[in-house]
Design a protein around this motif. Structure first.
Motif, PDB file in Angstrom:
ATOM      1  N   ALA A 190     112.755  60.613  84.551  1.00  0.00           N
ATOM      2  CA  ALA A 190     111.857  59.620  83.951  1.00  0.00           C
ATOM      3  C   ALA A 190     112.139  58.223  84.499  1.00  0.00           C
ATOM      4  CB  ALA A 190     112.008  59.636  82.432  1.00  0.00           C
ATOM      5  N   ASP A 191     113.416  57.897  84.678  1.00  0.00           N
ATOM      6  CA  ASP A 191     113.753  56.603  85.272  1.00  0.00           C
ATOM      7  C   ASP A 191     113.220  56.488  86.695  1.00  0.00           C
ATOM      8  OD1 ASP A 191     115.018  55.888  82.960  1.00  0.00           O
ATOM      9  OD2 ASP A 191     117.058  56.164  83.720  1.00  0.00           O
ATOM     10  N   GLY A 192     113.314  57.585  87.446  1.00  0.00           N
ATOM     11  CA  GLY A 192     112.796  57.572  88.818  1.00  0.00           C
ATOM     12  C   GLY A 192     111.293  57.352  88.859  1.00  0.00           C
ATOM     13  N   LEU A 193     110.552  57.997  87.960  1.00  0.00           N
ATOM     14  CA  LEU A 193     109.103  57.792  87.907  1.00  0.00           C
ATOM     15  C   LEU A 193     108.773  56.355  87.503  1.00  0.00           C
ATOM     16  CD1 LEU A 193     108.026  61.145  86.199  1.00  0.00           C
ATOM     17  CD2 LEU A 193     107.836  60.529  88.619  1.00  0.00           C
ATOM     18  N   PHE A 194     109.575  55.807  86.610  1.00  0.00           N
ATOM     19  CA  PHE A 194     109.390  54.424  86.205  1.00  0.00           C
ATOM     20  C   PHE A 194     109.587  53.477  87.385  1.00  0.00           C
ATOM     21  CE2 PHE A 194     111.645  50.539  84.856  1.00  0.00           C
ATOM     22  CZ  PHE A 194     110.636  49.926  84.120  1.00  0.00           C
ATOM     23  N   HIS A 195     110.628  53.700  88.165  1.00  0.00           N
ATOM     24  CA  HIS A 195     110.865  52.861  89.338  1.00  0.00           C
ATOM     25  C   HIS A 195     109.770  53.046  90.386  1.00  0.00           C
ATOM     26  CE1 HIS A 195     115.178  52.457  87.964  1.00  0.00           C
ATOM     27  NE2 HIS A 195     114.887  51.231  88.342  1.00  0.00           N
ATOM     28  N   ALA A 196     109.255  54.256  90.518  1.00  0.00           N
ATOM     29  CA  ALA A 196     108.160  54.485  91.461  1.00  0.00           C
ATOM     30  C   ALA A 196     106.924  53.681  91.060  1.00  0.00           C
ATOM     31  CB  ALA A 196     107.826  55.973  91.528  1.00  0.00           C
ATOM     32  N   ALA A 197     106.650  53.599  89.759  1.00  0.00           N
ATOM     33  CA  ALA A 197     105.506  52.823  89.289  1.00  0.00           C
ATOM     34  C   ALA A 197     105.699  51.338  89.575  1.00  0.00           C
ATOM     35  CB  ALA A 197     105.293  53.058  87.793  1.00  0.00           C
ATOM     36  N   THR A 198     106.897  50.822  89.350  1.00  0.00           N
ATOM     37  CA  THR A 198     107.142  49.399  89.636  1.00  0.00           C
ATOM     38  C   THR A 198     107.054  49.129  91.136  1.00  0.00           C
ATOM     39  OG1 THR A 198     109.542  49.781  89.715  1.00  0.00           O
ATOM     40  CG2 THR A 198     108.598  49.170  87.596  1.00  0.00           C
ATOM     41  N   TRP A 199     107.473  50.100  91.946  1.00  0.00           N
ATOM     42  CA  TRP A 199     107.369  49.959  93.400  1.00  0.00           C
ATOM     43  C   TRP A 199     105.907  49.855  93.825  1.00  0.00           C
ATOM     44  CZ3 TRP A 199     105.210  53.165  97.187  1.00  0.00           C
ATOM     45  CH2 TRP A 199     105.560  52.856  98.513  1.00  0.00           C
ATOM     46  N   VAL A 200     105.023  50.619  93.171  1.00  0.00           N
ATOM     47  CA  VAL A 200     103.593  50.558  93.484  1.00  0.00           C
ATOM     48  C   VAL A 200     103.048  49.162  93.204  1.00  0.00           C
ATOM     49  CG1 VAL A 200     101.317  51.402  92.781  1.00  0.00           C
ATOM     50  CG2 VAL A 200     103.178  53.021  93.149  1.00  0.00           C
ATOM     51  N   PHE A 201     103.494  48.548  92.120  1.00  0.00           N
ATOM     52  CA  PHE A 201     103.034  47.193  91.810  1.00  0.00           C
ATOM     53  C   PHE A 201     103.494  46.203  92.882  1.00  0.00           C
ATOM     54  CE2 PHE A 201     102.271  48.768  87.497  1.00  0.00           C
ATOM     55  CZ  PHE A 201     101.116  48.060  87.158  1.00  0.00           C
ATOM     56  N   VAL A 202     104.722  46.337  93.347  1.00  0.00           N
ATOM     57  CA  VAL A 202     105.224  45.432  94.382  1.00  0.00           C
ATOM     58  C   VAL A 202     104.424  45.610  95.669  1.00  0.00           C
ATOM     59  CG1 VAL A 202     107.211  44.876  95.845  1.00  0.00           C
ATOM     60  CG2 VAL A 202     107.542  45.277  93.407  1.00  0.00           C
ATOM     61  N   VAL A 203     104.206  46.831  96.091  1.00  0.00           N
ATOM     62  CA  VAL A 203     103.435  47.089  97.312  1.00  0.00           C
ATOM     63  C   VAL A 203     102.011  46.572  97.160  1.00  0.00           C
ATOM     64  CG1 VAL A 203     102.498  48.891  98.810  1.00  0.00           C
ATOM     65  CG2 VAL A 203     104.857  49.038  98.004  1.00  0.00           C
ATOM     66  N   SER A 204     101.411  46.755  95.990  1.00  0.00           N
ATOM     67  CA  SER A 204     100.055  46.258  95.761  1.00  0.00           C
ATOM     68  C   SER A 204     100.008  44.741  95.889  1.00  0.00           C
ATOM     69  CB  SER A 204      99.563  46.683  94.372  1.00  0.00           C
ATOM     70  OG  SER A 204      99.542  48.091  94.246  1.00  0.00           O
ATOM     71  N   GLY A 205     101.029  44.064  95.351  1.00  0.00           N
ATOM     72  CA  GLY A 205     101.084  42.613  95.488  1.00  0.00           C
ATOM     73  C   GLY A 205     101.183  42.175  96.936  1.00  0.00           C
TER      74      GLY A 205
END
Length: 199
Positions: free
Chosen positions: A51-66
């Motif tokens: 679950a922590d890994g999926l959470f970090h993957a979601a935050t990574w998507v936000f950074v890449v989108s920015g």
């Protein structure tokens, strides 16, 4: 550019939460308040790690989108915001992350608290929300301090337009090495002609 700063703030805020609270301090993991996935068992730790890994993957998507939005704005020649505006956008995004994640995960779903190792985590959860609100307020204040410099925006736009105009109207430059060297040949012909007349 403002949207990119906010997206980066959401992603970076998520990284701070995951790295500091989940991994360094180990105050909680994503599912430690559910009762079905305690972090002190192998199965529970595996579920929380996933679950922590999926959470970090979601935050990574936000950074890449920015980064993608920022790159497109730069390619379009849009003026860059001031440093205070960039910082304000990032802080506002971080605050938005805290508010949304804190309300949804801590209060609505109840999957974890800020601190699962204390008897009464409510005050920690409320403090997390208060910190998020403070970040949003500070970010908005910074954004309202002339975030887009009018003079710099006009100068940047004019420079970009002039560059595009010159590129569209410029003519190809002929290399000097490819132009026929007529002058030396003419001199040689004149000298040969003079020599023939004397003969």
């Amino acid at each position: 550019p403002l949207v990119s700063c906010v997206l980066l703030g959401v992603g970076l805020g998520g990284f701070v939460d995951g790295i500091v609270l989940h991994q360094i301090l180990q105050w909680h993991h994503m599912l430690t308040a559910t009762g079905d996935h305690p972090a002190d068992t192998v199965a529970g730790l595996e579920a929380n790690t996933l679950a922590d890994g999926l959470f970090h993957a979601a935050t990574w998507v936000f950074v890449v989108s920015g980064i993608v939005v920022l790159r497109r704005a730069w390619a379009a020649g849009r003026p860059a915001p001031t440093v205070s505006a960039q910082l304000g956008g990032v802080l506002a995004g971080w605050g938005i992350f805290n508010l949304v994640e804190g309300f949804v995960d801590h209060h609505l779903l109840g999957v974890h608290d800020v601190r699962d190792d204390v008897a009464d985590p409510l005050w920690w959860n409320l403090g997390f929300l208060a910190f998020g609100a403070l970040l949003v307020v500070v970010g908005v204040v910074l954004l309202r301090r002339r975030p887009w410099s009018t003079a710099r925006a006009a100068s940047s736009t004019a420079t970009h337009a002039e560059t595009m105009r010159l590129e569209s109207t410029s003519t190809p430059v002929v290399s000097r090495s490819k132009t026929p060297r007529r002058v030396p040949q003419l001199v040689i012909a004149m000298r040969l002609g003079g020599a023939a007349d004397k003969a």
